[in-house]
Scaffold this active site. Structure first.
Site, PDB file in Angstrom:
ATOM      1  N   ARG A 164     -16.526  22.950 -13.352  1.00 39.07           N
ATOM      2  CA  ARG A 164     -15.780  22.660 -14.607  1.00 39.07           C
ATOM      3  C   ARG A 164     -15.625  23.719 -15.306  1.00 39.07           C
ATOM      4  O   ARG A 164     -15.821  23.798 -16.465  1.00 39.07           O
ATOM      5  CB  ARG A 164     -16.712  21.529 -15.223  1.00 39.07           C
ATOM      6  CG  ARG A 164     -17.197  20.272 -14.479  1.00 39.07           C
ATOM      7  CD  ARG A 164     -15.897  19.439 -14.370  1.00 39.07           C
ATOM      8  NE  ARG A 164     -16.215  18.229 -13.785  1.00 39.07           N
ATOM      9  CZ  ARG A 164     -16.617  18.099 -12.454  1.00 39.07           C
ATOM     10  NH1 ARG A 164     -16.096  19.146 -11.698  1.00 39.07           N
ATOM     11  NH2 ARG A 164     -16.811  16.858 -11.790  1.00 39.07           N
ATOM     12  N   SER A 237     -16.965  12.356 -18.779  1.00 43.89           N
ATOM     13  CA  SER A 237     -18.037  12.686 -19.217  1.00 43.89           C
ATOM     14  C   SER A 237     -17.870  13.554 -20.396  1.00 43.89           C
ATOM     15  O   SER A 237     -17.030  14.742 -20.670  1.00 43.89           O
ATOM     16  CB  SER A 237     -18.435  13.709 -17.770  1.00 43.89           C
ATOM     17  OG  SER A 237     -18.316  13.133 -16.890  1.00 43.89           O
ATOM     18  N   GLU A 333     -18.148  18.889 -22.570  1.00 43.56           N
ATOM     19  CA  GLU A 333     -17.021  19.194 -21.595  1.00 43.56           C
ATOM     20  C   GLU A 333     -15.694  19.271 -22.050  1.00 43.56           C
ATOM     21  O   GLU A 333     -14.853  19.957 -21.998  1.00 43.56           O
ATOM     22  CB  GLU A 333     -17.096  18.316 -20.516  1.00 43.56           C
ATOM     23  CG  GLU A 333     -15.939  18.410 -19.310  1.00 43.56           C
ATOM     24  CD  GLU A 333     -15.972  17.481 -18.267  1.00 43.56           C
ATOM     25  OE1 GLU A 333     -17.054  17.085 -17.754  1.00 43.56           O
ATOM     26  OE2 GLU A 333     -15.026  16.645 -18.041  1.00 43.56           O
TER      27      GLU A 333
HETATM   28  C1  LIG Z   1     -11.863   8.045 -18.082  1.00 44.86           C
HETATM   29  C2  LIG Z   1     -11.817   9.445 -17.624  1.00 44.86           C
HETATM   30  C3  LIG Z   1     -12.175   9.761 -16.341  1.00 44.86           C
HETATM   31  C4  LIG Z   1     -12.198  11.234 -16.120  1.00 44.86           C
HETATM   32  N1  LIG Z   1     -12.794  11.615 -14.688  1.00 44.86           N
HETATM   33  C5  LIG Z   1     -12.972  12.810 -14.710  1.00 44.86           C
HETATM   34  C6  LIG Z   1     -13.471  13.287 -13.415  1.00 44.86           C
HETATM   35  O1  LIG Z   1     -13.908  12.706 -12.528  1.00 44.86           O
HETATM   36  N2  LIG Z   1     -13.757  14.680 -13.049  1.00 44.86           N
HETATM   37  C7  LIG Z   1     -13.119  15.641 -13.955  1.00 44.86           C
HETATM   38  O2  LIG Z   1     -13.270  16.803 -13.486  1.00 44.86           O
HETATM   39  N3  LIG Z   1     -12.444  15.246 -15.069  1.00 44.86           N
HETATM   40  C8  LIG Z   1     -12.351  13.973 -15.497  1.00 44.86           C
HETATM   41  N4  LIG Z   1     -11.761  13.775 -16.683  1.00 44.86           N
HETATM   42  C9  LIG Z   1     -11.528  14.586 -17.441  1.00 44.86           C
HETATM   43  C10 LIG Z   1      -9.844  14.985 -17.490  1.00 44.86           C
HETATM   44  O3  LIG Z   1      -9.215  13.891 -16.934  1.00 44.86           O
HETATM   45  C11 LIG Z   1      -9.528  16.136 -16.817  1.00 44.86           C
HETATM   46  O4  LIG Z   1      -9.903  17.305 -17.173  1.00 44.86           O
HETATM   47  C12 LIG Z   1      -8.194  16.431 -16.639  1.00 44.86           C
HETATM   48  O5  LIG Z   1      -7.724  17.398 -15.861  1.00 44.86           O
HETATM   49  C13 LIG Z   1      -7.283  16.758 -17.897  1.00 44.86           C
HETATM   50  O6  LIG Z   1      -5.899  16.566 -17.782  1.00 44.86           O
HETATM   51  P1  LIG Z   1      -4.955  16.478 -19.046  1.00 44.86           P
HETATM   52  O7  LIG Z   1      -3.482  16.640 -18.576  1.00 44.86           O
HETATM   53  O8  LIG Z   1      -5.262  15.236 -19.770  1.00 44.86           O
HETATM   54  O9  LIG Z   1      -5.398  17.711 -20.004  1.00 44.86           O
HETATM   55  P2  LIG Z   1      -5.532  17.763 -21.695  1.00 44.86           P
HETATM   56  O10 LIG Z   1      -6.573  17.069 -21.925  1.00 44.86           O
HETATM   57  O11 LIG Z   1      -4.290  17.460 -22.134  1.00 44.86           O
HETATM   58  O12 LIG Z   1      -5.992  19.295 -21.838  1.00 44.86           O
HETATM   59  C14 LIG Z   1      -7.077  19.868 -21.392  1.00 44.86           C
HETATM   60  C15 LIG Z   1      -7.059  21.218 -21.424  1.00 44.86           C
HETATM   61  O13 LIG Z   1      -6.068  22.017 -20.719  1.00 44.86           O
HETATM   62  C16 LIG Z   1      -5.007  22.523 -21.374  1.00 44.86           C
HETATM   63  N5  LIG Z   1      -3.951  22.231 -20.684  1.00 44.86           N
HETATM   64  C17 LIG Z   1      -3.492  21.133 -20.203  1.00 44.86           C
HETATM   65  N6  LIG Z   1      -2.265  21.355 -19.655  1.00 44.86           N
HETATM   66  C18 LIG Z   1      -2.200  22.616 -19.385  1.00 44.86           C
HETATM   67  C19 LIG Z   1      -1.268  23.770 -18.655  1.00 44.86           C
HETATM   68  N7  LIG Z   1       0.034  23.158 -18.144  1.00 44.86           N
HETATM   69  N8  LIG Z   1      -1.389  25.024 -19.057  1.00 44.86           N
HETATM   70  C20 LIG Z   1      -2.195  25.465 -19.746  1.00 44.86           C
HETATM   71  N9  LIG Z   1      -3.243  24.683 -20.344  1.00 44.86           N
HETATM   72  C21 LIG Z   1      -3.127  23.306 -20.227  1.00 44.86           C
HETATM   73  C22 LIG Z   1      -5.225  22.150 -22.870  1.00 44.86           C
HETATM   74  O14 LIG Z   1      -4.689  23.103 -23.869  1.00 44.86           O
HETATM   75  C23 LIG Z   1      -6.767  21.831 -22.967  1.00 44.86           C
HETATM   76  O15 LIG Z   1      -7.556  23.021 -23.374  1.00 44.86           O
HETATM   77  C24 LIG Z   1     -11.790  12.343 -17.098  1.00 44.86           C
HETATM   78  C25 LIG Z   1     -11.595  11.838 -18.140  1.00 44.86           C
HETATM   79  C26 LIG Z   1     -11.281  10.525 -18.508  1.00 44.86           C
HETATM   80  C27 LIG Z   1     -10.650   9.968 -19.955  1.00 44.86           C
END
Ligand SMILES: Cc1cc2nc3c(=O)[nH]c(=O)nc-3n(C[C@H](O)[C@H](O)[C@H](O)COP(=O)(O)OP(=O)(O)OC[C@H]3O[C@@H](n4cnc5c(N)ncnc54)[C@H](O)[C@@H]3O)c2cc1C
Length: 338
Positions: A164, A237, A333
């Protein structure tokens, strides 16, 4: 390019926190992205990159430029004999990408089906589930460097991908925009490793199932333990599983005969943050509009109208309760945006 001022970010984060961004820019291309970054630098405005908003915690109104990476939706495939190189743009929906790979007969990402968010965010915290991490298949990322406004590739070994965590999350947050991600996937093999829960869900002959049957099984297993963020605001999480040293492990063993713990390199142990919360806090514990999920103690839930500050305070309370009972520190996280 679309720009809006004083835009509510409520529908752009899965916690459903209602704060405003001074500017929200939707970048549809690399050139638009560069223009926005130059503009922000000229005005000395802070910048935050936003994917699907499924791993962020918005603490208050954001006084800078939020860049929504909606463009960059291309996917290219290239055969290299027994494996394939697949490059996906940062704005591609992660679960849609996993499904696309499974339908194309390309193996490696099935266990990560159903994770919300975008391809560009997947390396940020090295997303993982059911024994697989994105690091297992990732070979590089294409970035735009905010310091130099140049575009280049970072190979896997430069990304410091750990549990992570990555160079993007802890070491240089918001320095690089990830433009696309390069994966190496295999053609379908019958002997892929499957997590026990997924094997059980698949029933008889799990190894003979198609990749799309496996991704569907993974989503069913996930849906049983995770609420849909559209119904109950959450970011998955809320804490990562803590990794502790042998002394801490010994102290815990002296008090508890059974608890989940996984051996790590260097004599360290990974504990279950969910188990620690379950032991330290009452089931369904709630303070006003924020609480833990009744079936999954790792999920902090916005029961409606909670502010980022309330969610942060609730998380802090959980950290103190767990520390008081176990002397183990929980680390949050989701990325906090202030
Ligand atoms: C119901 C649920 C279940 C989940 N299950 C898991 C799981 O099983 N495993 C897991 O690891 N995570 C899980 N997550 C967490 C999440 O889905 C992941 O971390 C996912 O990769 C976040 O993607 P996002 O596009 O929504 O990022 P965001 O939430 O929009 O951003 C997260 C971070 O990434 C940065 N970021 C986003 N895109 C870019 C880019 N292109 N370039 C540079 N920085 C960027 C943002 O600035 C921020 O710091 C879960 C979340 C939810 C709500």
């Amino acid at each position: 390019m679309k720009i809006s001022f004083q835009q509510s970010l409520q529908r752009f984060n899965t916690f459903g926190v209602d704060v405003r961004a001074h500017m929200l820019c939707k970048a549809d291309s690399y050139n638009e992205l560069r223009k926005i970054l130059k503009f922000a630098e000229h005005r000395a405005l802070p910048v935050f990159f936003l994917g699907g908003g499924s791993n962020i915690l918005l603490a208050r109104d954001y006084g800078g430029v939020v860049i929504l990476l909606e463009g960059l939706m291309d996917i290219d495939l290239c055969s290299m004999g027994s494996h394939w190189l697949v490059r996906a743009g940062a704005g591609v929906n992660w679960d849609g990408f996993v499904q696309y790979c499974a339908q194309s007969g390309l193996q490696g990402l099935e266990a990560l089906a159903g994770i919300p968010g975008t391809v560009g965010a997947a390396p940020i915290q090295n997303i993982g589930a059911y024994g697989t991490e994105v690091a297992d298949c990732l070979i590089g990322v294409e970035v735009l460097d905010r310091l130099t406004l140049t575009r280049y590739w970072l190979p896997r070994h430069a990304l410091e991908l750990r549990y992570r965590d990555s160079v993007f999350k802890s070491r240089h947050p918001q320095r690089w925009v990830i433009l696309s991600v390069l994966f190496q996937l295999r053609e379908r093999e019958t002997c892929a490793q499957l997590d026990a829960k997924v094997r059980e869900e698949l029933g008889d002959h799990p190894q003979a199932r198609s990749l799309t049957e496996i991704t569907s099984a993974v989503r069913r297993v996930r849906n049983r333990r995770l609420p849909e963020p559209g119904h109950l605001g959450n970011a998955g999480s809320f804490f990562v599983n803590p990794v502790v040293d042998a002394d801490c492990m010994e102290r815990l063993l002296a008090r508890y005969s059974q608890f989940p713990a996984y051996a790590q390199a260097g004599g360290r142990w990974k504990l279950s943050a969910g188990w620690l919360i379950q032991q330290g806090v009452a089931v369904g514990f709630r303070v006003s509009r924020v609480g833990i999920h009744t079936h999954n103690p790792l999920l902090v839930i916005n029961h409606g109208g909670a502010t980022g500050a309330e969610i942060i305070a609730f998380g802090g309370l959980l950290q103190r309760l767990v520390f008081a009972k176990f002397h183990v520190e929980l680390v949050r996280e989701p990325v906090c945006v202030e």
